[in-house]
Design an enzyme around this catalytic site. Structure first.
Site, PDB file in Angstrom:
ATOM      1  N   LYS A 114      -2.057  -2.434   0.670  1.00 60.80           N
ATOM      2  CA  LYS A 114      -3.312  -2.846   1.331  1.00 60.80           C
ATOM      3  C   LYS A 114      -4.510  -2.139   0.693  1.00 60.80           C
ATOM      4  O   LYS A 114      -5.501  -2.764   0.359  1.00 60.80           O
ATOM      5  CB  LYS A 114      -3.240  -2.531   2.840  1.00 60.80           C
ATOM      6  CG  LYS A 114      -2.079  -3.209   3.556  1.00 60.80           C
ATOM      7  CD  LYS A 114      -2.039  -2.902   5.040  1.00 60.80           C
ATOM      8  CE  LYS A 114      -1.774  -1.472   5.385  1.00 60.80           C
ATOM      9  NZ  LYS A 114      -0.437  -0.943   5.034  1.00 60.80           N
ATOM     10  N   ARG A 163      -3.715  -2.549  14.720  1.00 62.11           N
ATOM     11  CA  ARG A 163      -2.318  -2.219  14.480  1.00 62.11           C
ATOM     12  C   ARG A 163      -1.467  -2.448  15.716  1.00 62.11           C
ATOM     13  O   ARG A 163      -0.259  -2.203  15.692  1.00 62.11           O
ATOM     14  CB  ARG A 163      -2.249  -0.744  14.128  1.00 62.11           C
ATOM     15  CG  ARG A 163      -1.646  -0.443  12.798  1.00 62.11           C
ATOM     16  CD  ARG A 163      -1.714   1.058  12.668  1.00 62.11           C
ATOM     17  NE  ARG A 163      -1.002   1.533  11.549  1.00 62.11           N
ATOM     18  CZ  ARG A 163      -1.558   1.876  10.392  1.00 62.11           C
ATOM     19  NH1 ARG A 163      -2.847   1.746  10.209  1.00 62.11           N
ATOM     20  NH2 ARG A 163      -0.827   2.349   9.413  1.00 62.11           N
ATOM     21  N   ARG A 185       3.984   7.354  -4.599  1.00 60.51           N
ATOM     22  CA  ARG A 185       2.513   7.304  -4.508  1.00 60.51           C
ATOM     23  C   ARG A 185       1.893   8.691  -4.684  1.00 60.51           C
ATOM     24  O   ARG A 185       2.383   9.669  -4.177  1.00 60.51           O
ATOM     25  CB  ARG A 185       2.084   6.757  -3.152  1.00 60.51           C
ATOM     26  CG  ARG A 185       0.562   6.897  -2.947  1.00 60.51           C
ATOM     27  CD  ARG A 185       0.034   6.105  -1.813  1.00 60.51           C
ATOM     28  NE  ARG A 185       0.689   6.398  -0.563  1.00 60.51           N
ATOM     29  CZ  ARG A 185       0.522   5.662   0.540  1.00 60.51           C
ATOM     30  NH1 ARG A 185      -0.275   4.609   0.519  1.00 60.51           N
ATOM     31  NH2 ARG A 185       1.136   5.978   1.645  1.00 60.51           N
ATOM     32  N   ARG A 217       0.630  12.421  -0.176  1.00 58.34           N
ATOM     33  CA  ARG A 217       0.136  12.484   1.199  1.00 58.34           C
ATOM     34  C   ARG A 217       1.173  13.153   2.095  1.00 58.34           C
ATOM     35  O   ARG A 217       2.363  12.945   1.910  1.00 58.34           O
ATOM     36  CB  ARG A 217      -0.139  11.057   1.712  1.00 58.34           C
ATOM     37  CG  ARG A 217      -1.598  10.694   1.710  1.00 58.34           C
ATOM     38  CD  ARG A 217      -1.852   9.238   1.959  1.00 58.34           C
ATOM     39  NE  ARG A 217      -1.257   8.672   3.164  1.00 58.34           N
ATOM     40  CZ  ARG A 217      -1.432   7.408   3.550  1.00 58.34           C
ATOM     41  NH1 ARG A 217      -2.196   6.605   2.825  1.00 58.34           N
ATOM     42  NH2 ARG A 217      -0.870   6.944   4.647  1.00 58.34           N
ATOM     43  N   ARG A 261       7.068   5.689  10.292  1.00 54.99           N
ATOM     44  CA  ARG A 261       5.931   4.778  10.107  1.00 54.99           C
ATOM     45  C   ARG A 261       6.427   3.331  10.046  1.00 54.99           C
ATOM     46  O   ARG A 261       5.807   2.419  10.586  1.00 54.99           O
ATOM     47  CB  ARG A 261       5.151   5.140   8.839  1.00 54.99           C
ATOM     48  CG  ARG A 261       4.346   6.428   9.019  1.00 54.99           C
ATOM     49  CD  ARG A 261       3.884   7.008   7.706  1.00 54.99           C
ATOM     50  NE  ARG A 261       2.991   6.119   6.973  1.00 54.99           N
ATOM     51  CZ  ARG A 261       2.729   6.249   5.683  1.00 54.99           C
ATOM     52  NH1 ARG A 261       3.288   7.201   4.959  1.00 54.99           N
ATOM     53  NH2 ARG A 261       1.903   5.417   5.092  1.00 54.99           N
TER      54      ARG A 261
END
Ligand code: AP5
Length: 221
Positions: free
Chosen positions: A13, A88, A127, A160, A171
């Site tokens: 996203k 969300r 990531r 992160r 998540r």
């Protein structure tokens, strides 16, 4: 043009929003990014949400809605926006619709970037983000020119906090339980647009641009 991006964690996203805001000159509002800045700056809100985010949970609706309501009061979003990470939950979606309706506005589209869980895990584990502006990289799919250094601003690349495997599982569970119902919700309203997020970023971007071009023709946006 009022767009929202939906998809599991790590679907791409943020990667796509970065391109779309340049393409369409739209302001970009990412609730995750705003919450992370609060955590980093140790604000009162940051202290409230830190542990929830570190565990991969969802921030309670009332805190999210307060934050988004004040962001949507700002001048730059009055003619359109790209929302990433919000809504969300169904109550968040309902609150957004009410807010826009009260201003005589509506959502142009809910863009779903669809990626299966196994791919999410590969993407998130690789990531890296820069400490200065969260510019995005992936150790295999989109590595920086120099190891551990952001190409754009020279700052350090980190993983992160919520990208640890055990947190990613939480998540994903939150996504399936609370966010996935938005797919049917927006589909029923006729504004859901599905994009296959498993393809390379350029192909995903081309698809989204084609979707938006069609919307512009249909809706005279
Ligand atoms: P948030 O920051 O919104 O996280 P997220 O939704 O989990 O999404 P991500 O940022 O992890 O992923 P992305 O889809 O943007 O993927 P990216 O482009 O980076 O939220 C964080 C937390 O904040 C939540 O857990 C919650 O606690 C809280 N929160 C935020 N909003 C909330 C709300 N409304 N309500 C309640 N709580 C809220 O890409 C991932 C990686 O893949 C990158 O390395 C990238 O380079 C790579 N990549 C991207 N696209 C491709 C591709 N097509 N092919 C190969 N690799 C790709």
């Amino acid at each position: 043009m009022n767009l929202i991006l939906i998809g599991p964690p790590g679907a791409g996203k943020g990667t796509q929003a970065d391109k779309l805001r340049d393409d369409f000159k739209l302001p970009y509002v990412a609730t995750g990014e705003i919450f992370r800045a609060h955590v980093q700056n140790e604000t009162e809100l940051g202290r409230e949400v830190k542990a929830i985010m570190a565990d991969g949970g969802l921030v309670p609706d009332e805190l999210v809605l307060e934050l988004v309501a004040s962001r949507l009061d700002e001048d730059d979003v009055q003619d359109g926006f790209i929302l990433d990470g919000f809504p969300r939950t169904i109550p968040q979606a309902e609150a957004l619709s009410e807010r826009l309706e009260s201003e005589g506005r509506h959502l142009t589209a809910a863009l779903l970037i669809d990626v299966p869980d196994e791919e999410v895990i590969k993407r998130i584990s690789g990531r890296r983000v820069c400490v200065k502006a969260e510019h995005l990289y992936h150790v295999d799919y989109d590595p920086p020119k120099n190891d551990g250094v952001c190409d754009q601003d020279g700052s350090r690349l980190i993983q992160r906090d919520d990208d640890r495997p055990e947190v990613v599982r939480n998540r994903l569970a939150e996504y399936h339980d609370n966010t996935e119902p938005l797919i049917a919700y927006y589909d029923e309203q006729g504004i859901l647009r599905r994009v296959d997020g498993t393809r390379p970023p350029v192909a995903v971007h081309d698809h989204i641009r084609a979707v938006i071009a069609t919307l512009k023709l249909e809706d005279n946006v």
